[in-house]
Design an enzyme around this catalytic site. Structure first.
Site, PDB file in Angstrom:
ATOM      1  N   ASP A 326       2.582 -14.672  -0.231  1.00  0.00           N
ATOM      2  CA  ASP A 326       2.160 -14.267   1.100  1.00  0.00           C
ATOM      3  C   ASP A 326       0.741 -14.808   1.317  1.00  0.00           C
ATOM      4  O   ASP A 326       0.011 -15.046   0.356  1.00  0.00           O
ATOM      5  CB  ASP A 326       2.175 -12.735   1.174  1.00  0.00           C
ATOM      6  N   ASP A 611       1.970  -7.982  -0.261  1.00  0.00           N
ATOM      7  CA  ASP A 611       1.334  -6.671  -0.204  1.00  0.00           C
ATOM      8  C   ASP A 611       1.952  -5.733   0.825  1.00  0.00           C
ATOM      9  O   ASP A 611       1.676  -4.546   0.820  1.00  0.00           O
ATOM     10  CB  ASP A 611      -0.171  -6.806   0.069  1.00  0.00           C
ATOM     11  N   ASP A 615       7.290  -7.521   2.462  1.00  0.00           N
ATOM     12  CA  ASP A 615       7.456  -8.308   1.242  1.00  0.00           C
ATOM     13  C   ASP A 615       8.377  -7.627   0.226  1.00  0.00           C
ATOM     14  O   ASP A 615       8.808  -8.265  -0.734  1.00  0.00           O
ATOM     15  CB  ASP A 615       6.095  -8.546   0.570  1.00  0.00           C
TER      16      ASP A 615
END
Length: 868
Positions: A326, A611, A615
């Site tokens: 990410d 986070d 995700d």
């Protein structure tokens, strides 16, 4: 309802059969019967007892249980107790790990708001969030958690932080107008709100369109359930290897038993020896040793800010060939930061501002006056974009609260998403100024003048083109740009939106969520180690590409795609393209999990970092899910295998390096065990084929296997970290543990140990006393296997890695030698362990033969093995 974001507010109310007075009590009851409660389903979990017994299904464990049962039946209780202790401890460890890992859905449920404000029977009331139904009209105020998905009906400058779904830190500006574009991602559905997000600014009214498992967060819960947690490569290899090994050992044990019977030996004695041989040959301590080595490895990693939640995930780190990361909060700082100031026809870097320059000083002050955010006692309060301006000023030791007190606000026009502007009126040293900030495309059409070092000039088309070019340059580098303008007004003059015209332009401020300082080095280290870094983000393609270029992930624009591109591709097409794509922008949770699966289908070991709630599914699907410990949501942490306590991407590189070393150490431990066991089996086969007396008693084999093997094997697994291991490419995930090279090493080293043991055995036989021969064979095999621990430490010679660098192995060897001598020299134990007293010459022979494998193998490594 499909494509609800395309409909007008009135069309949505009609489709949902809702009036402006809200639902009635009867409506609520009927809809609850149809849609259920607004909560996430929880599937039935396995009990701890079920998980415990599932640990006993391993093929090697079944063989050991059978051996324990037979031993008990034949009265060999000691054998039974030892085997059962090992099996039960392993099962308990596995159960504890499993129970700890199954908490993702509970964390998702915790995101639900405990209550919500709704309109029912024409009146506003507060109800538990689980009682919200489709069609409820819901009121949203600053600080509220959104309890369900809904369509905007009324909007009063509403801004919602949707980072839990999109992964982006900037609040989303909401609107009530229908969206006509195709392929709209969650982050672009400006007229929709989603469960699990929270209100940061303004107010709004929505009509609930989805509840419970039908919400976007509910879809993520479904994905978490569908995401399959794969066995790690080592687990899969050990399972496969264990079956082959057990079958080979059973065949050998049956062969030995048959030969003994043919030769007229006692049936019970022959059977017990065959069972002892099988138990000795099966490395039943293997699972425990692997677990212990992994546990020590996790302690070391924890000290380096990587907490391992799933023990067996450690070894998978060494095989990682792809890291899907990410962007926000992982590769970047998750904090908007000012990068440039454009004023007086020039671009000034954020750290080069000259406060003695009137224009540069004034734009800084204006950015604080037309601003509602602040920091108090190191606590940031407000919109991330405005906080970036506050932090920018603080870097020059300017306190926003002091400035606002000195130049007080007397009136304001709050920011609204349709205007894209905010205006305040401030008393600036006796004069009253309107200060306006906002999107440049809106601001440009409202400008009449521009202030420069040459004075206030007319705003010409040429000037406009210059500013637009600067804005374009900023935007192409992924920067968010705010324009600033002002005009003087009369004291006490009331202002409205019409007054936001005929403004004097003063400048632009660009900002971005910058890369972490260490991200570029970490990405470079990954590439050097043969690992492909991939960015997956909910942010816009331009911003994502700019960051990816800065840190070295993106080399060419063609390597970046958006979520709607993935929507058009089948899974097969995605698999074909995935190796050529480095950046994925505007992606949804479904896209992330498809990307991870595509890499896995191509035979890669995939790590996913993140986070947010969005995700979670991909973190669980990945071979290694890595969550951020500081900014990470509980859902992300629970779905992950590793949590980074410093939220530092570079910590992943250290973790991979440790993982590679740990895997190499585990392999060396297994080689150590199998080579030693091979030496014992070959010695027994040799004696059987030549019709010699058995070289070992059953108790000898158990002593060697259960007392002198375990500690040295663990010590080999704790070999110090190999600093050069990141220069190697990731190991091939498809390469079995017992490959040709591995088998050749085990067999050759085992054969050398067997030769040394049999030489001692024959020297003992020459005395005419079989008891002395068996004692010498037992002692030589025991010592040779202990000393072989030094060979097993590395493919390199001891001269290269250092003889004394592994203190654990020295402790294990000394302890093993001491235990053996206690047995050999204590009269009370000689009868129990069936050993004969030996003289000094025989002890010398034992040590000379036991050291022979160490000398031979080390000589080979010095002469033929190249330095890494």
């Amino acid at each position: 309802m499909k494509d609800i974001f395309r409909k007008t507010s009135a069309e949505v109310l009609t489709a949902l059969d809702v009036t402006e007075t809200g639902l009635t009590t009867d409506d609520v009851q009927k809809r609850r019967e149809k849609y259920g409660y607004n909560e996430l389903d929880e599937i039935k979990r396995k009990t701890a007892v079920q998980v415990f017994f599932e640990q006993l299904k391993d093929f090697l464990v079944i063989i050991l249980l059978a051996a324990a049962l037979i031993s008990a039946f034949l009265g060999e209780i000691e054998n039974t107790i030892v085997i059962m202790i090992v099996v039960i401890l392993n099962a308990i460890l596995g159960t504890v790990q499993h129970v700890k890992a199954e908490q993702s859905l509970n964390s998702l449920k915790a995101l639900s708001s405990p209550s919500a404000k709704v309109l029912r029977n024409g009146t506003k009331e507060e109800v538990p969030s689980r009682e919200i139904v489709v069609g409820d009209i819901l009121y949203l105020d600053p600080g509220d958690l959104v309890s369900a998905d809904g369509r905007m009906l009324e909007n009063y400058s509403l801004q919602i932080n949707e980072s839990s779904l999109t992964g982006e830190s900037l609040s989303s500006l909401k609107d009530i107008e229908p969206i006509i574009e195709d392929d709209v991602s969650i982050g672009d559905k400006k007229n929709m709100v989603f469960s699990g997000s929270f209100v940061t600014y303004g107010r709004g009214v929505i009509v609930v369109t989805n509840t419970g498992m039908k919400t976007e967060i509910g879809k993520i819960a479904n994905l978490l359930e569908s995401a399959i947690e794969k066995k790690t490569p080592l687990q899969a290899s050990l399972d496969k290897f264990g079956k082959y090994l057990a079958l080979i050992i059973i065949v050998i044990a049956v062969l030995i038993f048959t030969v003994d019977l043919v030769r007229g030996n006692d049936v019970v004695d022959s059977f017990m020896f065959a069972v002892a041989l099988a138990v000795a040959a099966i490395p039943e301590a293997l699972s425990s040793i692997v677990t212990i080595v992994l546990a020590f490895g996790t302690q070391k990693m924890a000290k380096e800010n990587a907490i391992v939640r799933k023990l067996h995930a450690v070894e998978s780190l060494g095989g990682i060939s792809v890291i899907c990361s990410d962007k926000t909060g992982t590769l970047t700082q998750n904090k908007m930061t000012v990068q440039h100031v454009y004023v007086d026809h020039k671009v000034v870097e954020h750290d080069k501002l000259d406060l003695d320059n009137d224009l540069e000083n004034r734009i800084l002050f204006m950015s604080l006056l037309c601003n509602d955010s602040e920091t108090v006692d190191n606590k940031a309060i407000g919109d991330p974009t405005e906080l970036a301006l506050v932090n920018f000023a603080e870097a020059y030791d300017i306190d926003e609260l002091v400035i606002r007190e000195k130049y007080p606000r007397v009136e304001e026009l709050p920011f609204s998403s349709d205007r894209k502007l905010m205006t305040t009126v401030n008393n600036y040293e006796g004069k009253f100024y309107m200060v306006t900030k906002g999107a440049l495309d809106v601001l440009l059409d409202r400008l009449a003048k521009i202030e420069t070092s040459e004075g206030v000039l007319d705003f010409t088309d040429t000037t406009k083109q210059q500013i637009e070019q600067v804005n374009k340059d900023f935007s192409m580098n992924g920067l968010r740009v705010l324009g600033f303008a002002y005009k003087e007004i009369a004291e006490g003059q009331a202002i409205d939106f019409e007054d936001e015209n005929d403004l004097t332009f003063i400048g632009l401020i660009s900002m971005m969520d910058p890369p972490r300082d260490e991200s570029a080095d970490a990405v470079a280290a990954c590439i050097d180690a043969g690992i492909k870094p991939v960015m997956i983000t909910g942010d816009h393609k331009i911003t994502a590409s700019a960051i990816a270029k800065k840190i070295g992930i993106l080399k060419h624009e063609s390597e970046a795609v958006e979520g709607f591109d993935i929507e058009k591709w089948s899974d097969e097409e995605l698999q074909e393209k995935v190796a050529d794509i480095s950046v994925y922008a505007r992606v949804s949770p479904e896209h992330k999990i498809r990307i991870v699966r595509a890499w896995q289908e191509k035979g890669n070991v995939v790590a996913m970092t993140g986070d947010g709630v969005n995700d979670g599914p991909a973190l669980k699907q990945a071979d290694i899910g890595v969550a951020m410990g500081i900014t990470g949501t509980e859902v992300a942490k629970e779905a992950s295998a590793i949590v980074l306590t410093d939220d530092n991407f570079s910590t992943i590189v250290k973790a991979i390096s440790n993982g590679r070393s740990i895997y190499a150490n585990i392999q060396n431990s297994i080689k150590f065990l199998l080579a030693g066991n091979t030496g014992g089996v070959v010695a027994v086969l040799y004696a059987s084929i030549l019709a010699l007396p058995v070289p070992f008693a059953a108790v000898h084999l158990l002593f060697i296997n259960l007392l002198t093997d375990s500690l040295p094997a663990i010590a080999v697994g704790l070999e110090p970290h190999n600093k050069d291991i990141m220069k190697e490419k990731p190991r091939d995930n498809d390469t079995p543990l017992l490959n040709k090279s591995f088998a050749v090493q085990v067999l050759s080293e085992g054969l050398i140990i067997a030769i040394a043991t049999l030489i001692s055995y024959h020297i003992g036989l020459s005395t005419g006393d079989h008891m002395i021969a068996a004692t010498m064979a037992f002692s030589t095999l025991c010592l040779a296997r202990l000393f072989h621990g030094f060979n097993a430490r590395s493919s390199q010679s001891l001269f290269r890695i250092g003889l004394f660098t592994n203190k654990y192995l020295w402790f294990a060897v000394i302890l093993g030698v001491a235990l053996l001598h206690i047995v050999l020299l204590t009269p009370a134990l000689q009868g129990i362990f069936k050993v004969a007293p030996l003289n000094a010459t025989q002890f010398g022979t034992i040590y000379m033969m036991a050291l022979m494998p160490l000398v031979v193998i080390q000589l080979y490594k010095v002469l033929f093995v190249k330095k890494v």
